[in-house]
Scaffold this motif. Sequence first.
Motif, mmCIF file in Angstrom:
data_model
loop_
_atom_site.group_PDB
_atom_site.id
_atom_site.type_symbol
_atom_site.label_atom_id
_atom_site.label_comp_id
_atom_site.label_asym_id
_atom_site.label_seq_id
_atom_site.Cartn_x
_atom_site.Cartn_y
_atom_site.Cartn_z
ATOM 1 N N GLY A 55 6.936 -14.670 -10.305
ATOM 2 C CA GLY A 55 5.398 -14.096 -10.395
ATOM 3 C C GLY A 55 4.963 -13.456 -9.248
ATOM 4 N N ALA A 56 3.814 -13.071 -9.412
ATOM 5 C CA ALA A 56 3.103 -11.925 -8.324
ATOM 6 C C ALA A 56 2.369 -12.838 -7.478
ATOM 7 C CB ALA A 56 2.673 -10.703 -9.043
ATOM 8 N N PRO A 57 2.402 -12.580 -6.166
ATOM 9 C CA PRO A 57 1.342 -13.133 -5.406
ATOM 10 C C PRO A 57 -0.048 -12.648 -5.400
ATOM 11 C CG PRO A 57 2.561 -11.553 -4.041
ATOM 12 C CD PRO A 57 3.399 -11.460 -5.598
ATOM 13 N N ALA A 58 -1.135 -13.338 -5.106
ATOM 14 C CA ALA A 58 -2.384 -12.843 -5.226
ATOM 15 C C ALA A 58 -2.704 -11.712 -4.102
ATOM 16 C CB ALA A 58 -3.333 -14.034 -4.877
ATOM 17 N N GLU A 59 -3.549 -11.044 -4.381
ATOM 18 C CA GLU A 59 -3.897 -9.511 -3.619
ATOM 19 C C GLU A 59 -4.045 -9.888 -2.013
ATOM 20 O OE1 GLU A 59 -4.311 -5.892 -2.648
ATOM 21 O OE2 GLU A 59 -3.960 -6.470 -4.562
ATOM 22 N N GLU A 60 -4.681 -11.077 -1.933
ATOM 23 C CA GLU A 60 -4.891 -11.543 -0.446
ATOM 24 C C GLU A 60 -3.864 -12.197 0.213
ATOM 25 O OE1 GLU A 60 -6.365 -14.505 -3.271
ATOM 26 O OE2 GLU A 60 -6.978 -12.538 -3.098
ATOM 27 N N GLU A 61 -2.830 -12.356 -0.706
ATOM 28 C CA GLU A 61 -1.627 -13.214 0.031
ATOM 29 C C GLU A 61 -0.517 -12.099 0.117
ATOM 30 O OE1 GLU A 61 -0.168 -15.942 -2.975
ATOM 31 O OE2 GLU A 61 -1.987 -17.354 -2.681
ATOM 32 N N ARG A 62 -0.763 -10.895 -0.175
ATOM 33 C CA ARG A 62 0.258 -9.825 0.086
ATOM 34 C C ARG A 62 0.147 -9.587 1.570
ATOM 35 N NH1 ARG A 62 -0.994 -6.065 -4.655
ATOM 36 N NH2 ARG A 62 -1.521 -7.555 -6.106
ATOM 37 N N PRO A 63 1.424 -9.132 2.226
ATOM 38 C CA PRO A 63 1.388 -8.554 3.295
ATOM 39 C C PRO A 63 0.919 -7.474 3.481
ATOM 40 C CG PRO A 63 3.502 -8.545 2.689
ATOM 41 C CD PRO A 63 2.770 -9.266 1.525
ATOM 42 N N LYS A 64 0.261 -6.988 4.611
ATOM 43 C CA LYS A 64 -0.155 -5.209 4.861
ATOM 44 C C LYS A 64 0.925 -4.527 5.196
ATOM 45 C CE LYS A 64 -4.305 -6.101 3.548
ATOM 46 N NZ LYS A 64 -4.828 -5.955 2.113
ATOM 47 N N VAL A 65 1.898 -4.835 5.884
ATOM 48 C CA VAL A 65 3.010 -4.246 6.382
ATOM 49 C C VAL A 65 4.327 -4.897 5.876
ATOM 50 C CG1 VAL A 65 4.163 -3.059 8.473
ATOM 51 C CG2 VAL A 65 1.718 -3.626 8.303
ATOM 52 N N LEU A 66 5.190 -3.948 5.259
ATOM 53 C CA LEU A 66 6.500 -4.270 4.833
ATOM 54 C C LEU A 66 7.365 -3.616 5.661
ATOM 55 C CD1 LEU A 66 8.435 -5.608 2.863
ATOM 56 C CD2 LEU A 66 8.209 -3.706 1.361
ATOM 57 N N ILE A 67 8.355 -4.610 6.266
ATOM 58 C CA ILE A 67 9.210 -3.749 7.241
ATOM 59 C C ILE A 67 10.703 -3.940 6.514
ATOM 60 C CG2 ILE A 67 10.320 -4.012 9.519
ATOM 61 C CD1 ILE A 67 7.919 -5.634 10.444
ATOM 62 N N ILE A 68 11.262 -2.828 6.379
ATOM 63 C CA ILE A 68 12.734 -2.999 5.655
ATOM 64 C C ILE A 68 13.529 -2.062 6.554
ATOM 65 C CG2 ILE A 68 11.598 -3.242 3.439
ATOM 66 C CD1 ILE A 68 12.372 0.088 3.070
ATOM 67 N N THR A 69 14.862 -2.301 6.261
ATOM 68 C CA THR A 69 15.943 -1.901 7.251
ATOM 69 C C THR A 69 16.352 -0.611 6.426
ATOM 70 O OG1 THR A 69 17.841 -2.866 6.008
ATOM 71 C CG2 THR A 69 16.795 -4.047 8.121
ATOM 72 N N GLU A 70 16.865 0.299 7.360
ATOM 73 C CA GLU A 70 17.516 1.503 6.696
ATOM 74 C C GLU A 70 18.273 1.538 5.388
ATOM 75 O OE1 GLU A 70 18.897 3.591 9.958
ATOM 76 O OE2 GLU A 70 17.004 4.461 10.555
ATOM 77 N N GLN A 71 19.125 0.473 5.331
ATOM 78 C CA GLN A 71 20.149 0.052 4.445
ATOM 79 C C GLN A 71 19.236 -0.381 3.340
ATOM 80 O OE1 GLN A 71 20.175 -1.139 7.735
ATOM 81 N NE2 GLN A 71 22.218 -0.347 8.326
ATOM 82 N N VAL A 72 18.402 -1.210 3.208
ATOM 83 C CA VAL A 72 17.671 -1.736 2.139
ATOM 84 C C VAL A 72 16.790 -0.483 1.674
ATOM 85 C CG1 VAL A 72 15.574 -2.791 1.391
ATOM 86 C CG2 VAL A 72 17.414 -3.918 2.762
ATOM 87 N N ALA A 73 16.285 0.362 2.700
ATOM 88 C CA ALA A 73 15.524 1.449 1.960
ATOM 89 C C ALA A 73 16.369 2.580 1.253
ATOM 90 C CB ALA A 73 14.927 2.210 3.241
ATOM 91 N N ASP A 74 17.771 2.406 1.649
ATOM 92 C CA ASP A 74 18.637 3.515 0.773
ATOM 93 C C ASP A 74 18.903 2.823 -0.665
ATOM 94 O OD1 ASP A 74 19.026 5.329 2.509
ATOM 95 O OD2 ASP A 74 21.048 4.705 3.161
ATOM 96 N N MET A 75 19.015 1.422 -0.594
ATOM 97 C CA MET A 75 19.191 0.696 -1.950
ATOM 98 C C MET A 75 17.917 0.904 -2.745
ATOM 99 S SD MET A 75 21.040 -3.184 -0.997
ATOM 100 C CE MET A 75 20.654 -3.246 0.727
ATOM 101 N N LEU A 76 16.900 0.841 -2.303
ATOM 102 C CA LEU A 76 15.419 1.161 -3.062
ATOM 103 C C LEU A 76 14.905 2.274 -2.932
ATOM 104 C CD1 LEU A 76 14.049 -2.487 -1.970
ATOM 105 C CD2 LEU A 76 15.658 -1.800 -3.932
ATOM 106 N N ALA A 77 15.542 3.452 -2.744
ATOM 107 C CA ALA A 77 15.087 4.796 -2.480
ATOM 108 C C ALA A 77 13.854 4.999 -3.486
ATOM 109 C CB ALA A 77 16.186 5.799 -2.186
ATOM 110 N N ASP A 78 14.257 4.951 -4.833
ATOM 111 C CA ASP A 78 13.205 5.668 -5.697
ATOM 112 C C ASP A 78 12.173 4.670 -5.678
ATOM 113 O OD1 ASP A 78 15.037 7.556 -6.811
ATOM 114 O OD2 ASP A 78 15.803 6.616 -8.189
ATOM 115 N N GLU A 79 12.144 3.344 -5.665
ATOM 116 C CA GLU A 79 11.120 2.726 -5.610
ATOM 117 C C GLU A 79 10.014 2.593 -4.372
ATOM 118 O OE1 GLU A 79 14.227 1.428 -6.294
ATOM 119 O OE2 GLU A 79 14.031 0.735 -8.316
#
Length: 112
Positions: A47-71
């Motif tokens: 399911g999806a977290p509520a708006e107030e429960e979501r983080p404000k900053v998402l830190i991802i590695t370059e490897q993950v960024a390559d896997m999820l480039a379009d998203e």
Amino acid sequence: MKYFVIGERELVLAFALVGVQGSAAVTRSEALDSFFRVTGRGTAITGAPAEEERPKVLIITEQVADMLADEVINWQMRGDYPLIVEIPGIQGHLAGRKTMTDAIREAIGIHV
């Protein structure tokens, strides 16, 4: 401010030591599942977290960024929270990627 990290297991554990939650992702499906949960799209299982429960900053590695480039690009174009920050993984920068310092130097025109 709430942070969340997606990357290699060791990196996620290191961030956990300073109180930042995260999830390890080795495959695209793991990374995509974590990305959807954090951005509020959710999954069929979690399911999806509520708006107030979501983080404000998402830190991802370059490897993950390559896997999820379009998203990642689509999310950044929306201009919504969480803000996505890419960092090098445990193995260092990926070949062909600029460091933050290089990007800043190029933007302001300093060549040393």
